[in-house]
Scaffold this motif. Structure first.
Motif, PDB file in Angstrom:
ATOM      1  N   SER A  24      13.983 -16.637   8.727  1.00  0.00           N
ATOM      2  CA  SER A  24      13.012 -17.033   7.482  1.00  0.00           C
ATOM      3  C   SER A  24      13.747 -17.839   6.458  1.00  0.00           C
ATOM      4  O   SER A  24      14.714 -16.841   5.928  1.00  0.00           O
ATOM      5  N   TYR A  25      13.745 -18.902   6.107  1.00  0.00           N
ATOM      6  CA  TYR A  25      14.145 -19.672   5.051  1.00  0.00           C
ATOM      7  C   TYR A  25      13.718 -18.810   3.682  1.00  0.00           C
ATOM      8  O   TYR A  25      14.001 -18.549   2.662  1.00  0.00           O
ATOM      9  N   ALA A  26      12.265 -18.905   3.994  1.00  0.00           N
ATOM     10  CA  ALA A  26      11.400 -18.427   2.821  1.00  0.00           C
ATOM     11  C   ALA A  26      11.816 -17.048   2.310  1.00  0.00           C
ATOM     12  O   ALA A  26      11.980 -16.793   1.161  1.00  0.00           O
ATOM     13  N   ALA A  27      12.261 -16.211   3.399  1.00  0.00           N
ATOM     14  CA  ALA A  27      12.709 -14.691   2.692  1.00  0.00           C
ATOM     15  C   ALA A  27      13.948 -14.807   1.923  1.00  0.00           C
ATOM     16  O   ALA A  27      14.045 -14.014   1.261  1.00  0.00           O
ATOM     17  N   LEU A  28      14.550 -15.960   2.156  1.00  0.00           N
ATOM     18  CA  LEU A  28      15.932 -15.790   1.302  1.00  0.00           C
ATOM     19  C   LEU A  28      15.507 -16.125  -0.214  1.00  0.00           C
ATOM     20  O   LEU A  28      16.460 -15.761  -1.051  1.00  0.00           O
ATOM     21  N   ALA A  29      14.365 -16.397  -0.545  1.00  0.00           N
ATOM     22  CA  ALA A  29      13.906 -16.594  -1.836  1.00  0.00           C
ATOM     23  C   ALA A  29      12.877 -15.741  -2.346  1.00  0.00           C
ATOM     24  O   ALA A  29      12.800 -15.603  -3.614  1.00  0.00           O
ATOM     25  N   ALA A  30      12.251 -14.704  -1.533  1.00  0.00           N
ATOM     26  CA  ALA A  30      11.234 -14.162  -1.636  1.00  0.00           C
ATOM     27  C   ALA A  30      11.747 -12.729  -2.213  1.00  0.00           C
ATOM     28  O   ALA A  30      12.753 -12.383  -1.669  1.00  0.00           O
ATOM     29  N   ALA A  31      10.751 -12.046  -3.205  1.00  0.00           N
ATOM     30  CA  ALA A  31      11.167 -10.581  -3.384  1.00  0.00           C
ATOM     31  C   ALA A  31      11.073  -9.730  -2.478  1.00  0.00           C
ATOM     32  O   ALA A  31      11.565  -8.754  -2.260  1.00  0.00           O
ATOM     33  N   GLY A  32       9.993 -10.273  -1.572  1.00  0.00           N
ATOM     34  CA  GLY A  32       9.818  -9.217  -0.333  1.00  0.00           C
ATOM     35  C   GLY A  32       8.947 -10.177   0.875  1.00  0.00           C
ATOM     36  O   GLY A  32       8.347 -10.967   0.380  1.00  0.00           O
ATOM     37  N   SER A  33       8.904  -9.382   1.777  1.00  0.00           N
ATOM     38  CA  SER A  33       8.010  -9.786   2.976  1.00  0.00           C
ATOM     39  C   SER A  33       7.326  -8.929   3.582  1.00  0.00           C
ATOM     40  O   SER A  33       7.450  -7.682   3.698  1.00  0.00           O
ATOM     41  N   ILE A  34       5.944  -9.604   4.027  1.00  0.00           N
ATOM     42  CA  ILE A  34       4.833  -8.533   4.581  1.00  0.00           C
ATOM     43  C   ILE A  34       4.512  -8.966   5.732  1.00  0.00           C
ATOM     44  O   ILE A  34       4.226 -10.266   5.907  1.00  0.00           O
ATOM     45  N   ALA A  35       4.912  -8.285   6.915  1.00  0.00           N
ATOM     46  CA  ALA A  35       4.592  -9.211   8.124  1.00  0.00           C
ATOM     47  C   ALA A  35       3.743  -8.024   9.176  1.00  0.00           C
ATOM     48  O   ALA A  35       4.273  -6.979   9.202  1.00  0.00           O
ATOM     49  N   GLY A  36       2.983  -8.660  10.206  1.00  0.00           N
ATOM     50  CA  GLY A  36       2.711  -7.634  11.466  1.00  0.00           C
ATOM     51  C   GLY A  36       1.143  -6.782  11.022  1.00  0.00           C
ATOM     52  O   GLY A  36       0.999  -6.245  11.883  1.00  0.00           O
ATOM     53  N   PHE A  37       0.655  -7.156   9.797  1.00  0.00           N
ATOM     54  CA  PHE A  37      -0.414  -6.055   9.536  1.00  0.00           C
ATOM     55  C   PHE A  37      -1.804  -7.200   9.521  1.00  0.00           C
ATOM     56  O   PHE A  37      -2.665  -6.598   9.077  1.00  0.00           O
ATOM     57  N   GLY A  38      -1.831  -8.122  10.260  1.00  0.00           N
ATOM     58  CA  GLY A  38      -3.080  -9.001  10.265  1.00  0.00           C
ATOM     59  C   GLY A  38      -3.411  -9.461   8.913  1.00  0.00           C
ATOM     60  O   GLY A  38      -2.594  -9.680   7.809  1.00  0.00           O
ATOM     61  N   ALA A  39      -4.688  -9.799   8.692  1.00  0.00           N
ATOM     62  CA  ALA A  39      -5.310 -10.046   7.668  1.00  0.00           C
ATOM     63  C   ALA A  39      -5.095  -9.135   6.453  1.00  0.00           C
ATOM     64  O   ALA A  39      -4.974  -9.536   5.260  1.00  0.00           O
ATOM     65  N   MET A  40      -4.911  -7.998   6.782  1.00  0.00           N
ATOM     66  CA  MET A  40      -4.780  -6.785   5.700  1.00  0.00           C
ATOM     67  C   MET A  40      -3.402  -7.068   4.986  1.00  0.00           C
ATOM     68  O   MET A  40      -3.359  -6.737   3.813  1.00  0.00           O
ATOM     69  N   GLY A  41      -2.347  -7.691   5.852  1.00  0.00           N
ATOM     70  CA  GLY A  41      -1.175  -8.130   5.095  1.00  0.00           C
ATOM     71  C   GLY A  41      -1.352  -9.035   3.634  1.00  0.00           C
ATOM     72  O   GLY A  41      -0.473  -8.896   2.863  1.00  0.00           O
ATOM     73  N   TYR A  42      -2.460  -9.642   3.850  1.00  0.00           N
ATOM     74  CA  TYR A  42      -2.505 -10.708   2.786  1.00  0.00           C
ATOM     75  C   TYR A  42      -2.865  -9.815   1.578  1.00  0.00           C
ATOM     76  O   TYR A  42      -2.564 -10.029   0.257  1.00  0.00           O
ATOM     77  N   ALA A  43      -3.776  -8.618   1.506  1.00  0.00           N
ATOM     78  CA  ALA A  43      -4.343  -7.975   0.540  1.00  0.00           C
ATOM     79  C   ALA A  43      -3.024  -7.169   0.056  1.00  0.00           C
ATOM     80  O   ALA A  43      -3.027  -7.054  -1.087  1.00  0.00           O
ATOM     81  N   LEU A  44      -2.254  -6.647   0.907  1.00  0.00           N
ATOM     82  CA  LEU A  44      -1.018  -5.910   0.633  1.00  0.00           C
ATOM     83  C   LEU A  44      -0.103  -7.145  -0.347  1.00  0.00           C
ATOM     84  O   LEU A  44       0.517  -6.536  -1.347  1.00  0.00           O
ATOM     85  N   ALA A  45      -0.045  -8.064   0.190  1.00  0.00           N
ATOM     86  CA  ALA A  45       0.703  -9.220  -0.524  1.00  0.00           C
ATOM     87  C   ALA A  45       0.132  -9.465  -1.931  1.00  0.00           C
ATOM     88  O   ALA A  45       0.985  -9.693  -2.949  1.00  0.00           O
ATOM     89  N   VAL A  46      -1.207  -9.520  -2.353  1.00  0.00           N
ATOM     90  CA  VAL A  46      -1.723  -9.934  -3.574  1.00  0.00           C
ATOM     91  C   VAL A  46      -1.344  -8.779  -4.182  1.00  0.00           C
ATOM     92  O   VAL A  46      -0.942  -8.869  -5.523  1.00  0.00           O
ATOM     93  N   GLU A  47      -1.393  -7.205  -3.639  1.00  0.00           N
ATOM     94  CA  GLU A  47      -1.029  -6.107  -4.740  1.00  0.00           C
ATOM     95  C   GLU A  47       0.329  -6.143  -5.112  1.00  0.00           C
ATOM     96  O   GLU A  47       0.798  -6.033  -6.253  1.00  0.00           O
ATOM     97  N   ALA A  48       1.262  -6.688  -4.280  1.00  0.00           N
ATOM     98  CA  ALA A  48       2.703  -6.558  -4.395  1.00  0.00           C
ATOM     99  C   ALA A  48       2.881  -7.869  -5.573  1.00  0.00           C
ATOM    100  O   ALA A  48       3.616  -7.466  -6.406  1.00  0.00           O
ATOM    101  N   ALA A  49       2.302  -8.974  -5.205  1.00  0.00           N
ATOM    102  CA  ALA A  49       2.710  -9.971  -6.252  1.00  0.00           C
ATOM    103  C   ALA A  49       2.133  -9.704  -7.832  1.00  0.00           C
ATOM    104  O   ALA A  49       2.855  -9.999  -8.529  1.00  0.00           O
ATOM    105  N   ALA A  50       1.026  -8.937  -7.789  1.00  0.00           N
ATOM    106  CA  ALA A  50       0.337  -8.634  -8.901  1.00  0.00           C
ATOM    107  C   ALA A  50       1.293  -7.628  -9.881  1.00  0.00           C
ATOM    108  O   ALA A  50       1.741  -7.838 -10.868  1.00  0.00           O
ATOM    109  N   ARG A  51       1.891  -6.745  -8.967  1.00  0.00           N
ATOM    110  CA  ARG A  51       2.811  -5.639  -9.469  1.00  0.00           C
ATOM    111  C   ARG A  51       4.198  -6.215  -9.946  1.00  0.00           C
ATOM    112  O   ARG A  51       4.484  -5.846 -11.149  1.00  0.00           O
ATOM    113  N   LEU A  52       4.813  -7.246  -9.229  1.00  0.00           N
ATOM    114  CA  LEU A  52       5.897  -7.772  -9.756  1.00  0.00           C
ATOM    115  C   LEU A  52       5.645  -8.790 -10.889  1.00  0.00           C
ATOM    116  O   LEU A  52       6.592  -8.581 -11.683  1.00  0.00           O
ATOM    117  N   ALA A  53       4.538  -9.090 -11.002  1.00  0.00           N
ATOM    118  CA  ALA A  53       4.119 -10.226 -12.120  1.00  0.00           C
ATOM    119  C   ALA A  53       4.016  -9.163 -13.232  1.00  0.00           C
ATOM    120  O   ALA A  53       4.488  -9.523 -14.407  1.00  0.00           O
TER     121      ALA A  53
END
Length: 149
Positions: A109-138
């Protein structure tokens, strides 16, 4: 919330891999997650690499964090990597499936080289987890900047 190529076909495209949720379903899930965190989101999808670069650059100017599913560009786009590295906001990479468990070319993953983290394999739920992670990071970043002022 930035989504790359073919994600507009979710719900009908390879449901055994990506699930039956449509991109609209995922957007609603993300909006619910964001409301619970008291954050606003912009939800975009494009099939075009250059447009995705433009959206990353816009997010770098207007947003506090980026959640991105680069889809197939994950494994091919140095342009997306450079765009993510070129903005001053944290990025969270998200994938519905687990790319590393699929074809060998999907493990990189080229994107992973610039991302704070990656969430994969959790289906649609992964998007909700990513929203929470992004909010916490911000929020952590904002607190750190306030402390430094």
């Amino acid at each position: 919330m930035l989504n790359g190529p073919n994600l507009n076909l979710l719900g009908t495209r390879e449901p055994d891999v990506y699930g039956r949720a449509t991109l609209s379903d995922i957007e609603a899930l993300c909006r619910d997650a964001a409301a619970g965190l008291d954050v606003d989101i912009v939800f975009e999808q494009t099939n075009h690499e250059g447009v995705l670069v433009d959206l990353i650059q816009r997010a770098g100017r207007e947003a506090s964090a980026i959640v991105i599913n680069p889809a197939a560009y994950t494994h091919t786009s140095i342009a997306l990597l450079d765009a993510l590295k070129g903005v001053d906001v944290p990025a969270v990479e998200v994938h519905l499936s687990q790319p590393a468990a699929r074809e060998p070319f999907r493990a990189a993953s080229y994107a992973a080289l610039a991302a704070a983290g990656s969430i994969a394999g959790f289906g649609a739920m992964g998007y909700a987890l990513a929203v929470e992670a992004a909010a916490r990071l911000a929020r952590a970043r904002l607190a750190e900047r306030k402390k430094g002022s």
